[in-house]
Design a protein around this motif. Structure first.
Motif, PDB file in Angstrom:
ATOM      1  N   CYS A   1      -3.503  -1.792   3.522  1.00  0.00           N
ATOM      2  CA  CYS A   1      -4.414  -0.760   3.067  1.00  0.00           C
ATOM      3  C   CYS A   1      -4.744   0.197   4.197  1.00  0.00           C
ATOM      4  O   CYS A   1      -5.057  -0.244   5.294  1.00  0.00           O
ATOM      5  CB  CYS A   1      -5.709  -1.379   2.543  1.00  0.00           C
ATOM      6  SG  CYS A   1      -5.901  -1.272   0.764  1.00  0.00           S
TER       7      CYS A   1
ATOM      8  N   CYS B   1      -2.000   2.065  -0.320  1.00  0.00           N
ATOM      9  CA  CYS B   1      -1.831   0.625  -0.162  1.00  0.00           C
ATOM     10  C   CYS B   1      -0.355   0.309  -0.313  1.00  0.00           C
ATOM     11  O   CYS B   1       0.385   1.059  -0.929  1.00  0.00           O
ATOM     12  CB  CYS B   1      -2.597  -0.146  -1.241  1.00  0.00           C
ATOM     13  SG  CYS B   1      -4.375   0.036  -1.133  1.00  0.00           S
TER      14      CYS B   1
ATOM     15  N   CYS C   1     -10.348   0.401  -1.613  1.00  0.00           N
ATOM     16  CA  CYS C   1      -9.156   0.660  -2.428  1.00  0.00           C
ATOM     17  C   CYS C   1      -9.288  -0.098  -3.737  1.00  0.00           C
ATOM     18  O   CYS C   1      -9.246  -1.322  -3.751  1.00  0.00           O
ATOM     19  CB  CYS C   1      -7.908   0.201  -1.688  1.00  0.00           C
ATOM     20  SG  CYS C   1      -6.398   0.346  -2.647  1.00  0.00           S
TER      21      CYS C   1
ATOM     22  N   LYS D   1      -4.061   5.496  -3.041  1.00  0.00           N
ATOM     23  CA  LYS D   1      -5.319   4.897  -3.454  1.00  0.00           C
ATOM     24  C   LYS D   1      -6.048   5.720  -4.518  1.00  0.00           C
ATOM     25  O   LYS D   1      -6.916   5.215  -5.202  1.00  0.00           O
ATOM     26  CB  LYS D   1      -6.212   4.716  -2.227  1.00  0.00           C
ATOM     27  CG  LYS D   1      -5.637   3.713  -1.240  1.00  0.00           C
ATOM     28  CD  LYS D   1      -6.371   3.719   0.082  1.00  0.00           C
ATOM     29  CE  LYS D   1      -7.755   3.143  -0.050  1.00  0.00           C
ATOM     30  NZ  LYS D   1      -8.407   2.990   1.275  1.00  0.00           N
TER      31      LYS D   1
ATOM     32  N   GLN E   1      -2.164   7.133  -9.130  1.00  0.00           N
ATOM     33  CA  GLN E   1      -1.601   5.880  -9.631  1.00  0.00           C
ATOM     34  C   GLN E   1      -1.170   6.021 -11.084  1.00  0.00           C
ATOM     35  O   GLN E   1      -0.120   5.518 -11.497  1.00  0.00           O
ATOM     36  CB  GLN E   1      -2.633   4.763  -9.488  1.00  0.00           C
ATOM     37  CG  GLN E   1      -2.904   4.374  -8.048  1.00  0.00           C
ATOM     38  CD  GLN E   1      -3.968   3.311  -7.937  1.00  0.00           C
ATOM     39  OE1 GLN E   1      -4.168   2.517  -8.871  1.00  0.00           O
ATOM     40  NE2 GLN E   1      -4.657   3.265  -6.809  1.00  0.00           N
TER      41      GLN E   1
END
Length: 242
Positions: A19, A24, A53, A223, A228
């Motif tokens: 991290c 990450c 995170c 993160k 994501q």
């Protein structure tokens, strides 16, 4: 911050990770069993920590690398892969399209200029993932160069995720020697080998990635939660192609 406020949270031992402030890294130990990241992956329990995170569980089914997709479905014709052999002054780039892997170019750029050029190449070649070689010593340990590669990979992962592209780290131990042997067997002159060695090393990184079907691969995960989700959705699909 007092010791009472700074309470490290226990993490599952089977989920190696790295991290930093912006990304990450989650390791794929194999393809037979999905590897989950913790539902809330935090360095400290305080929500105000800038080293926090938080990510949803990640599995191979969420963001499978192209090597895994190809093994699951031999008829799959999806995105292409860029292999990258990072160096302090020169970085090699290789390309995989279908079952064809070839050296592409050598970049003598650093920093932001390098990132921009690599992203441009990915767009031109319709690649949707980067396989970056991670320096590992002969005894299986990371080297001082490994931290530099991880830093570059993390920086690139944030920019790539904006486009839905993935960044992975692949053990590159021995790939430079393999590239040299290959070029000698091809009959390339010493001067030609010196110019192309980095690109051929990147090709060896891709060869290993596909031959091992992503075994031990690390996903470098931004993160930012929106980024994501971009990775889970993937890049926009070419309607004509599909």
């Amino acid at each position: 911050m007092s010791s009472k406020q700074l309470r490290p949270l226990p993490l599952p031992a089977q989920t190696p990770y790295l991290c930093s402030r912006r990304f990450c890294s989650i390791r794929y130990g194999g393809i037979s069993k999905p590897i989950n990241a913790p539902m809330s992956l935090q360095l400290y329990s305080t929500p105000s920590s800038k080293y926090c995170c938080k990510i949803r569980a990640i599995t191979l089914d969420d963001i499978p690398p192209n090597a895994v997709r190809r093994k699951r479905d031999p008829q799959w014709r999806g995105g292409f892969s860029l292999g990258v052999d990072l160096g302090m002054a020169r970085s090699g780039v290789a390309l995989s399209k279908g079952f064809s892997i070839r050296p592409l170019t050598v970049l003598e750029l650093r920093g932001q200029k390098f990132d921009v050029k690599l992203l441009q190449i990915a767009e031109q070649e319709e690649a949707d993932e980067f396989i970056i070689g991670l320096p590992i010593s002969f005894d299986g340990k990371e080297t001082p160069q490994s931290n530099k590669v991880r830093s570059i990979a993390g920086r690139l992962a944030v920019q790539a995720a904006e486009r839905g592209w993935r960044v992975y780290l692949q053990d590159e131990h021995g790939t430079t020697a393999q590239a040299t042997d290959l070029m000698i067997n091809m009959g390339l002159s010493k001067s030609a080998r010196q110019k192309k060695n980095d690109a051929y090393a990147a090709m060896m990184v891709l060869e290993r990635y596909f031959s091992t079907t992503g075994q031990g691969l690390e996903l470098v995960l931004p993160k930012n939660l929106d980024l994501q989700e971009n990775l889970r959705r993937g890049p926009p699909k070419d309607i004509d192609f599909f």
